[in-house]
Every structure is written in structure tokens, then in C-alpha cells.
Design an enzyme around this catalytic site. Structure first.
Site, PDB file in Angstrom:
ATOM      1  N   ASP A   1       0.716  -1.494   0.021  1.00  0.00           N
ATOM      2  CA  ASP A   1       0.350   0.277   0.239  1.00  0.00           C
ATOM      3  C   ASP A   1       0.652   1.220   0.445  1.00  0.00           C
ATOM      4  O   ASP A   1       0.103   2.395   0.022  1.00  0.00           O
ATOM      5  CB  ASP A   1      -0.656   0.031   1.456  1.00  0.00           C
TER       6      ASP A   1
ATOM      7  N   HIS B   1      -4.574  -1.645  -6.492  1.00  0.00           N
ATOM      8  CA  HIS B   1      -4.534  -0.069  -6.457  1.00  0.00           C
ATOM      9  C   HIS B   1      -4.702   0.363  -7.735  1.00  0.00           C
ATOM     10  O   HIS B   1      -5.614  -0.438  -8.126  1.00  0.00           O
ATOM     11  CB  HIS B   1      -2.309   0.037  -6.565  1.00  0.00           C
TER      12      HIS B   1
END
Length: 429
Positions: free
Chosen positions: A16, A44
Site C-alpha cells: 500500500d 491499487h
């Protein structure tokens, strides 16, 4: 052979970190973008033409019609989800680039997803925090030589082979977890239908990537998740089931490591983690809550709130060493605006002694206390900054301290989610 111009982009924390933003940026310069590990558990978000696009297994280069995107042999592929993802992007009006899929990539199948969920539930309080998308069981089957690869679908006896493995997996689920069986014919039909959509994309991608590099093409290798989730070098057992470090770019693609000449580590200006596992710099207070909200720290797939903490340079230096990182890119620097005092962890305290490494066992890592360097924050809004020189002094000092302690040059930073909010201080591709 022409001059090599290749770059690996990897996450340097627990995932992340904003790798998608960076791979999207470099994809504008690249001729080829390659995913070399992981599956559709690592979502993502790409901001493109004013729209947000969530991608999981498809390389970020797919949004550039001039780029060839490659899913390498190190990936685990759910063909049904891959087809859905492609259709979603197409329906949004995006002109897709060319996609190639390794014939050696492992397939995530419905029984892998069932096993993943059943295993996680059976762990009770010792849950790892899996996304239950079948990634772990797929790599388990790969190691046990029970896995099915993309190329296997074309074999004459594929249906018989698949049925044998399918029935074995159903027996395992029934006896170990009392999970009801699913229908083989339906599973087989769904797999074949999905394969027929993408079969023209299937090839030996290792040969393609090797020739592209030797012909002077710019090749970008896109990592998934983060170096601290690597099955060998991450914070075991709270890791993923594949090698996520940059060193796997060659193995997960099928080329020589000599054809890769630069590695960029993407790191947040602070730390986050999803699920269980040691987190010495975790913030369980209003400061952490504020960072979570300003940074929108919720899983793009699961929507789970991420754990938030100060930047951990012990962990970052571990990632730098195990991935051979040449440059760092700092994301979400703007999120720290308004934080009066910033803390950076430069070492751990374990049983009263200073250490500068991550212990091999989770029990010892859990006992580590963070030793902090205190730095003054900045109040200014930096979301419109275009150059390093425009940053407030304290923001410059923060970046310089990271580079100094890690002994790695910072090649840029981001001050917002948009592609235009990317500041490059050194061109590396």
C-alpha cells in the site's frame, strides 16, 4: 546488445505504499511493463483522465495504449477476475494497451479460494490476515507440483488432469474443514470460457521481455505488495505467499538478473500495515487517526482500516538490503502537513539493548520498542509543490534525514494522488 534501460519498482514496507502511482508515472516512459509476483490480492488505484481505476492483477501500463503489459510466470492468475477487470476498464472508455500473459503463470482456481477462507478461519486468534482470494493455496500447490499453469489448459488430457486434482481438493476440503463440494463441470466451463477470452495473449513472456531489453526498449518491472511481506525476507509468518522483493523480478519473469540495472523502492512518509504482525511504531492515538483519515488508509480491495505508525527506518533499511534498492521515492508526504512533531524510528530496543535489524521471529519483533528521532513538522499545504526547493524547510529536512540514515538517494516524492502531483528530483529511467 544495446544499453540496458530497465527499472524495478517495489514497495519497501508492508504494501500500500503507492507503487501504482509510480508505475503509472514510469509507464508513460516505458515500452513494456511487467508484473512478476502476486495475484489479485494486491489492489491499487490509478488516477487516469480524471477517473479512478482499481486494478489488481493487470499491470499499470494497461492504461497507456503504446505500452505492452506483461503478467509474468511468478504471478498467480484468477482468469475469471482478470477478464472481469479487463471488461471494466474497457467499459470506462479507456483504450487498452497490449497485454501478454505468461504460459507458465499459476492459476488461482475456485477451490484455492475455498481453502484459503477455511484455513484462515481455522487459525482462530492466530489469523494471518489473508484476503481470502486463494493466493496462498495456489502457491502451496505450485510447490507441491499440484498447480495448474496457463499452458496446461491447451493439453489434450487437461480436463482429465484437472478433474483428478479437483476431486483431490474437494476431498481435502470435506475431510479437513467440512466444506461442501462445488460442481466440477461448472468450474471447468467457467475456466475454459475465461481462457478463450485471453488465449491470444498467452505466450512465453520471458523470451519477449529479454528481447525487448536487448533491443533497447525501456522495461518497467512492477512489484506487488511490499518487501516486508516477502515469504523469505518479510516479517514471517505475517507475509504473503510469494517473493515480493526486487530480487524476484528476474525469476518471476524468466530473464537474467543481469538485464536489470535499477531498483526503486517506494515508501510512504509514514508506516502502515494491514492485519496481524509486529508494528513497533504503531500509533494508537489521535495523531494516527488523523493520518489514517487524511491518507485514506483503507484497503482498496477489502476496505479494512490500515494500522498507522511513524516511519520505521529499521524496517526500511531491511527492505533496502534484501531488494538491493538504489533509489527511494517517498509518497504521501502531504499527509504529514499539520503534524506538529514528527518521529522517525532509527533503531529498536529489544530486552534493553539497541538493535538495528528485524528479528527473525515474530515473538521477538513484537517485543521491540521503537527508538525515535524527533523532528519538527510543517503547517504549510504542499499539494501544489512542483520542485524540491519549494518545500518548507522542515519537509526538506525530513526527506534529507531519511536519505542520510538509509544511505540511499531519494529520486522524488508525491504531494497528492494525481499524476501531476509527482515531483522527480532525479531521472532514473
Amino acid at each position: 546488445m544495446r544499453e540496458i534501460n530497465s527499472l524495478v519498482v517495489v514497495g519497501s514496507q508492508w504494501g500500500d505504499e503507492g507503487k501504482g502511482k509510480m508505475t503509472d508515472y514510469f509507464a508513460q516512459k516505458a515500452d513494456v511493463v511487467v508484473r512478476f509476483a502476486g495475484g489479485d490480492n494486491a489492489g491499487h488505484v490509478i488516477n487516469f483522465n480524471g477517473q479512478k481505476h482499481k486494478v489488481t492483477i493487470i499491470p499499470s501500463g494497461i492504461f497507456n495504449s503504446e505500452v505492452t503489459s506483461v503478467i509474468g510466470n511468478g504471478c498467480a492468475v484468477n482468469l475469471i477476475n482478470l477478464v472481469k477487470e479487463l471488461e471494466t476498464i474497457k467499459n470506462s472508455g479507456v483504450k487498452l494497451g497490449k497485454l501478454l500473459i505468461s504460459d507458465r503463470a499459476q492459476l488461482i482456481l475456485p477451490y484455492h479460494i475455498l481453502i484459503d477462507g477455511a484455513q484462515e478461519e481455522s487459525r482462530g486468534a492466530r489469523k494471518i490476515g489473508t484476503t481470502k482470494r486463494g493466493i496462498g493455496p495456489t502457491y502451496q500447490d505450485k510447490a507441491a507440483r499440484l498447480g495448474i499453469r496457463v499452458a496446461d489448459i491447451e493439453e489434450e488430457d487437461f480436463k482429465e488432469t484437472f478433474k483428478e486434482i479437483f476431486e483431490y481438493q474437494m476431498m481435502f476440503l470435506d475431510r479437513m474443514f467440512n466444506v461442501e463440494s462445488i460442481d466440477f463441470e461448472e468450474t471447468y466451463a467457467n475456466l475454459i470460457n475465461a481462457y478463450n477470452v485471453i488465449k491470444d495473449c498467452v505466450t512465453d513472456t520471458g523470451i519477449f521481455v529479454e528481447q525487448a531489453i536487448k533491443n533497447g526498449k525501456k522495461v518497467l518491472f512492477e512489484g506487488a505488495q511490499g518487501a516486508l511481506l516477502d515469504i523469505d525476507h518479510g516479517t514471517y509468518p505475517y507475509v504473503t505467499s510469494s517473493n515480493t522483493s526486487a530480487n524476484n523480478a528476474s525469476t518471476g519473469t524468466g530473464i537474467s538478473h543481469k538485464l536489470i540495472n535499477n531498483t526503486l523502492g517506494v515508501v510512504k512518509a509514514y508506516s502502515t500495515r494491514v492485519g496481524a504482525g509486529a508494528f513497533p511504531t504503531e500509533l494508537l492515538n489521535e495523531v494516527g487517526d488523523g493520518i489514517r483519515e487524511r491518507g485514506h488508509e483503507y484497503g482498496s480491495n477489502t476496505k479494512r482500516p490500515r494500522r498507522v505508525g511513524w516511519l520505521d527506518l529499521v524496517a526500511l533499511k531491511h527492505a533496502i538490503r534484501t531488494s538491493g534498492i538504489d533509489y527511494l521515492f517517498i509518497t504521501l508526504l502531504d499527509v504529514l502537513s499539520g503534524v506538529e512533531e514528527l518521529l522517525i524510528c532509527d533503531k529498536y530496543i529489544l530486552n534493553g539493548e539497541e538493535i538495528n535489524y528485524i528479528p527473525a521471529t515474530s515473538s521477538k519483533h513484537e517485543k521491540c520498542k521503537a527508538n525515535y528521532i524527533s523532528m519538527p513538522g510543517w503547517k504549510e499545504d504542499i499539494t501544489k509543490v512542483k520542485h524540491f526547493e519549494e518545500l518548507p524547510l522542515n519537509a526538506k529536512n525530513y526527506l534529507n534525514k531519511i536519505a542520510e540514515i538509509c544511505e540511499v538517494e531519494i529520486s522524488g516524492f508525491s504531494v497528492g494522488p494525481d499524476r501531476l502531483q509527482t515531483v522527480i528530483t532525479k531521472e532514473i529511467m
